[in-house]
Design a protein around this motif. Structure first.
Motif, PDB file in Angstrom:
ATOM      1  N   UNK A  46      -4.635  20.997   0.064  1.00 21.98           N
ATOM      2  CA  UNK A  46      -5.370  19.898  -0.547  1.00 21.98           C
ATOM      3  C   UNK A  46      -6.182  20.395  -1.747  1.00 21.98           C
ATOM      4  N   UNK A  47      -6.817  21.533  -1.603  1.00 23.41           N
ATOM      5  CA  UNK A  47      -7.582  22.121  -2.705  1.00 23.41           C
ATOM      6  C   UNK A  47      -6.672  22.474  -3.880  1.00 23.41           C
ATOM      7  N   UNK A  48      -5.490  23.006  -3.569  1.00 17.95           N
ATOM      8  CA  UNK A  48      -4.522  23.335  -4.609  1.00 17.95           C
ATOM      9  C   UNK A  48      -4.068  22.077  -5.349  1.00 17.95           C
ATOM     10  N   UNK A  85      -4.180  18.346 -10.081  1.00 18.53           N
ATOM     11  CA  UNK A  85      -4.538  17.051 -10.647  1.00 18.53           C
ATOM     12  C   UNK A  85      -5.554  17.218 -11.777  1.00 18.53           C
ATOM     13  N   UNK A  86      -6.548  18.045 -11.559  1.00 22.88           N
ATOM     14  CA  UNK A  86      -7.543  18.309 -12.598  1.00 22.88           C
ATOM     15  C   UNK A  86      -6.898  18.939 -13.831  1.00 22.88           C
ATOM     16  N   UNK A  87      -5.942  19.830 -13.621  1.00 24.19           N
ATOM     17  CA  UNK A  87      -5.226  20.470 -14.726  1.00 24.19           C
ATOM     18  C   UNK A  87      -4.497  19.425 -15.575  1.00 24.19           C
TER      19      UNK A  87
END
Length: 82
Positions: free
Chosen positions: A4-6, A11-13
């Motif tokens: 989930x963190x990955x 998504x932020x990238x």
């Protein structure tokens, strides 16, 4: 949880790439990925390479700071010189 963190990072990238200048966003994202990998490795107890790794992280952050500073100081619409 790591998956989930990955996915949040991915998504932020992509959101960053869509909303900023590519000549600034791509080097920042790629170099920060290395810094965060080293930080997480240290938190998890891995050997990150000692003083040379820390010096590399400091130089990476200094380079990112220079990129951001040069981008902020140029007038809007002027091509990037990176």
């Amino acid at each position: 949880m790591p998956f989930l963190l990955n996915q949040c990072g991915s998504l932020l990238y992509y959101l960053t790439l869509a909303s900023t200048d590519l000549t600034l966003a791509v080097p920042i994202c790629n170099s920060l990925a290395i810094v965060f990998t080293l930080i997480v490795g240290k938190v998890l107890g891995e050997d990150i390479g000692g003083k040379r790794a820390v010096a590399g992280m400091v130089l990476t952050v200094a380079g990112i700071t220079l990129c951001i500073a040069s981008s902020v100081n140029k007038p809007h619409g002027q091509p990037s010189t990176l």
